[in-house]
Design a protein around this motif. Structure first.
Motif, short mmCIF file in Angstrom:
data_model
loop_
_atom_site.label_atom_id
_atom_site.label_comp_id
_atom_site.label_asym_id
_atom_site.label_seq_id
_atom_site.Cartn_x
_atom_site.Cartn_y
_atom_site.Cartn_z
N UNK A 1 11.00 8.19 -4.07
CA UNK A 1 11.15 8.95 -2.82
C UNK A 1 10.72 8.10 -1.63
N UNK A 2 9.59 7.44 -1.75
CA UNK A 2 9.05 6.69 -0.63
C UNK A 2 9.89 5.48 -0.26
N UNK A 3 10.55 4.87 -1.24
CA UNK A 3 11.32 3.66 -0.96
C UNK A 3 12.69 3.98 -0.36
N UNK A 4 13.08 5.25 -0.37
CA UNK A 4 14.42 5.62 0.12
C UNK A 4 14.66 5.16 1.56
N UNK A 5 13.61 5.18 2.40
CA UNK A 5 13.80 4.80 3.80
C UNK A 5 14.31 3.37 3.93
N UNK A 6 13.85 2.48 3.07
CA UNK A 6 14.31 1.09 3.15
C UNK A 6 15.72 0.95 2.60
N UNK A 7 16.08 1.78 1.63
CA UNK A 7 17.44 1.75 1.10
C UNK A 7 18.43 2.16 2.18
N UNK A 8 18.08 3.21 2.92
CA UNK A 8 18.95 3.64 4.01
C UNK A 8 19.05 2.56 5.09
N UNK A 9 17.93 1.91 5.39
CA UNK A 9 17.95 0.83 6.37
C UNK A 9 18.86 -0.30 5.92
N UNK A 10 18.73 -0.73 4.69
CA UNK A 10 19.56 -1.82 4.17
C UNK A 10 21.03 -1.42 4.15
N UNK B 1 10.93 -6.07 1.76
CA UNK B 1 12.06 -6.62 1.01
C UNK B 1 13.32 -6.70 1.88
N UNK B 2 13.55 -5.69 2.71
CA UNK B 2 14.69 -5.73 3.63
C UNK B 2 14.56 -6.93 4.57
N UNK B 3 13.37 -7.13 5.12
CA UNK B 3 13.17 -8.25 6.04
C UNK B 3 13.39 -9.58 5.34
N UNK B 4 12.91 -9.71 4.12
CA UNK B 4 13.12 -10.97 3.39
C UNK B 4 14.61 -11.21 3.14
N UNK C 1 0.80 -1.22 0.00
CA UNK C 1 0.00 0.00 0.00
C UNK C 1 0.83 1.28 0.00
N UNK C 2 2.13 1.16 0.20
CA UNK C 2 3.01 2.31 0.12
C UNK C 2 4.43 1.79 -0.08
N UNK C 3 5.24 2.53 -0.84
CA UNK C 3 6.57 2.03 -1.20
C UNK C 3 7.48 1.84 0.01
N UNK C 4 7.27 2.64 1.07
CA UNK C 4 8.07 2.43 2.27
C UNK C 4 7.81 1.07 2.87
N UNK C 5 6.53 0.65 2.92
CA UNK C 5 6.20 -0.68 3.41
C UNK C 5 6.76 -1.76 2.52
N UNK C 6 6.67 -1.58 1.19
CA UNK C 6 7.21 -2.57 0.27
C UNK C 6 8.71 -2.74 0.46
N UNK C 7 9.42 -1.62 0.61
CA UNK C 7 10.86 -1.69 0.81
C UNK C 7 11.25 -2.38 2.10
N UNK C 8 10.54 -2.07 3.19
CA UNK C 8 10.82 -2.72 4.46
C UNK C 8 10.58 -4.22 4.38
N UNK D 1 8.46 2.45 11.87
CA UNK D 1 7.55 1.86 10.91
C UNK D 1 8.00 0.55 10.31
N UNK D 2 9.09 -0.01 10.79
CA UNK D 2 9.64 -1.23 10.21
C UNK D 2 8.89 -2.49 10.65
#
Length: 581
Positions: free
Chosen positions: A82-91, A60-63, A51-58, A453-454
């Motif tokens: 823009x929205x997926x950037x948070x997961x890139x930084x996390x990874x 993927x990080x968890x997987x 439902x949002x790219x931040x959730x999708x990215x997180x 939000x992770x």
């Protein structure tokens, strides 16, 4: 579709991901990569629509963290990127393998401030291992193989791949290629001999475990080796599930919310052995403890990225290979190569691990520290033990609130031992890290970069990767609403997960900082939250509310038993933002 026709670049990209063992792609669809979406229609890869790219990215990080195969996220240009950037930084900060595919504007429109245009390299180059753009349809498979290889080799991390819209639909002269084999150095015999000598010379040797290059077999080996060598074991921040916490020489976790005994053990050690991790600011209480000990770093990163302080021995090898070397006398055992190019070892013999050294008894300092840890991990639940320090973690829950210390007594009793525990960032995570021991990798998913939000997206991914295991997410009210919309994803795919929301109507961590630095002047930290239980029900799950401590156990038991997503909203005292000390 004509099977004799060449594949489009977008379809070949999907086929190459299949060849790398990818099972799921977490995505928010976009018109910029429609041909990739069409390729997923007939693919063995399951598209998980988020439902949002931040959730999708997180997710993927968890997987990627759980499987070792790069998690895959797919997003559209501009806002999606823009929205997926948070997961890139996390990874990037967590050293987790991740590949993000980003749809781009048509090549001919570049540099014209076109609709949703942005600079892919300018945005992502400082927080990725590599940024690639598929400008040649014939190289679709090569670009994917490059991205997947880079994400997992050396220090793992994120790779971003740009997909120009018109390139994807062009026929490709390429073909599916085998994954690149991952080169992994085994430690020299001299490395292990030197390490053994350092351990024998040390009075208080401590093993600090972390990272993601672990497996059940590795966990068993490291647990036995550390016990036999008389090593105290400490987990690093949010990467502490490498060995079973029931191991008698496991002495706690470093980082925010660490126990006094874990910090003291780390500070008093005369030998630090970092396995899969390095000495960081968080582990050292911002470089104030444990910075002077003799130090060994064991891991795949030749740069020891992020390590602070002395480095007396550096063994450049993955954690799994190091663990194999401890108990394998020769190279005669049979190995195979998995679909992602990594090495699979035979499991036979793991239950009878022996090494060349005679085991030693655990020293008194480890036994004493372990007893202190066990005492710290026992929640204080009687009213006589309550203090009055607001916000200090020492007060008692008043009438009309849930006492989270006592609630976690019930969580620990009811939650299966093989549960996967997830959380985002906030004081609330301390109840999980303190009171819920883990018993095998992977069992704990939390953002080491402190990203809110992770927890919920990670729980969705955990339920998809391990549907046979219970999944438990602890969240704060502020943290939960960062990605609470992914309850819809959990419901859509029938994911079994249980969420406990600590609803105290404040951003608790920041309020704690304000109380300390600006007493009596709390500003911009108050929240007015929705009815989270009603929200869970509206999303198609089970929503329950516990207003008092005595309500919690029954609500949590019902949530665990529910098939699908379930949530327990706990009304808690805003002045009690951590476990009692």
């Amino acid at each position: 579709m004509d099977n004799s026709a060449p594949l489009s670049a977008g379809h070949l990209l999907v086929k190459e991901l299949e060849a790398h063992g990818v099972q799921r792609s977490y995505l928010v669809p976009g018109e910029s990569y429609l041909d990739v979406l069409d390729g997923l229609h007939d693919s063995t890869i399951t598209p998980i629509v988020c439902r949002q790219e931040g959730g999708a990215g997180y997710m993927a990080v968890a997987e990627g963290r759980m499987t070792g195969i790069p998690g895959i996220a797919m997003v559209t240009r501009g806002p999606g990127a823009s929205n997926v950037m948070v997961s890139v930084h996390t990874a990037y900060q967590d050293a987790t393998p991740l590949v993000v595919f980003v749809g781009l504007i048509p090549t001919a429109q570049r540099g014209r401030e076109s609709f949703q245009e942005f600079d892919l390299g300018g945005w992502f180059s400082t927080t990725t291992k590599k940024v690639l753009t598929l400008d040649d349809p014939d190289k679709a498979a090569e670009v994917v193989a490059d991205a997947m290889h880079t994400a997992v080799t050396g220090r793992p991390g994120p790779v971003v791949v740009g997909l120009p819209e018109e390139v994807l639909i062009q026929p490709s002269g390429g073909a599916v290629i085998p994954p690149r084999v991952h080169g992994s150095a085994a430690p020299y015999a001299g490395d292990v001999t030197e390490l053994r000598a350092r351990i024998l010379q040390a009075d208080r040797p401590v093993l600090i475990i972390g990272g993601e290059d672990w497996s059940p077999a590795t966990s068993r080996r490291i647990a036995q080796w550390s016990h036999d060598r008389g090593l105290g074991v400490i987990g690093t921040f949010r990467a502490y599930d490498g060995i079973d916490h029931d191991s008698p020489n496991f002495l706690g976790i470093l980082g925010f919310g660490a126990s006094a005994v874990a910090k003291r053990t780390f500070a008093e050690a005369d030998l630090h052995i970092f396995l899969g991790c390095v000495r960081t600011d968080v582990a050292t209480d911002f470089f104030t403890i444990g910075t002077d000990a003799k130090t060994v770093v064991i891991g795949p990163d030749a740069d020891a990225h992020g390590h602070f302080g002395s480095l007396d021995q550096h063994i450049i090898t993955p954690v799994n290979r190091f663990a194999q070397a401890l108990f394998t006398a020769d190279g005669s055992r049979a190995y195979s190569v998995s679909s992602d190019g990594s090495i699979d070892e035979p499991a036979a013999g793991d239950e009878h691990l022996t090494s060349n050294d005679e085991p030693v008894s655990l020293p008194e300092w480890i036994l004493d520290a372990r007893a202190e840890l066990e005492d710290w991990r026992s929640p204080i639940t009687t009213s006589a033990d309550y203090g009055s320090g607001a916000g200090s973690g020492s007060g008692g829950a008043g009438d009309g609130f849930v006492d989270m210390d006592e609630a976690f007594v019930h969580v620990k009793e009811l939650l299966p031992d093989n549960a996967i525990i997830t959380y985002g960032a906030g004081n609330f995570s301390g109840w999980a890290t303190r009171f819920l021991p883990t018993h095998g990798f992977p069992s704990a998913l939390g953002p080491r970069n402190g990203s809110m939000g992770f927890g919920l997206p990670a729980a969705v991914a955990a339920g998809l990767v391990h549907p046979e295991r219970a999944v438990f997410c602890i969240a704060g009210d502020g943290d939960f609403l960062m990605n609470g919309q992914e309850l819809a994803t959990a419901a859509q795919y029938g994911v079994n997960l249980t969420v406990v929301v600590n609803d105290n109507s404040v951003y608790g961590t920041i309020l704690g900082h304000q109380d300390r630095e600006y007493p009596g002047r709390a500003t911009a930290t108050a929240l007015r939250s929705p009815d989270f239980a009603a929200m869970a029900t509206a999303f198609g799950g089970l929503g329950l509310t516990a207003e008092r401590t005595e309500d919690f156990r029954d609500a949590f038991a019902k949530a665990l038993a529910h098939e699908g997503p379930a949530l327990v909203r706990c009304l808690t005292d805003p002045t009690i933002r951590g476990a009692r000390v």
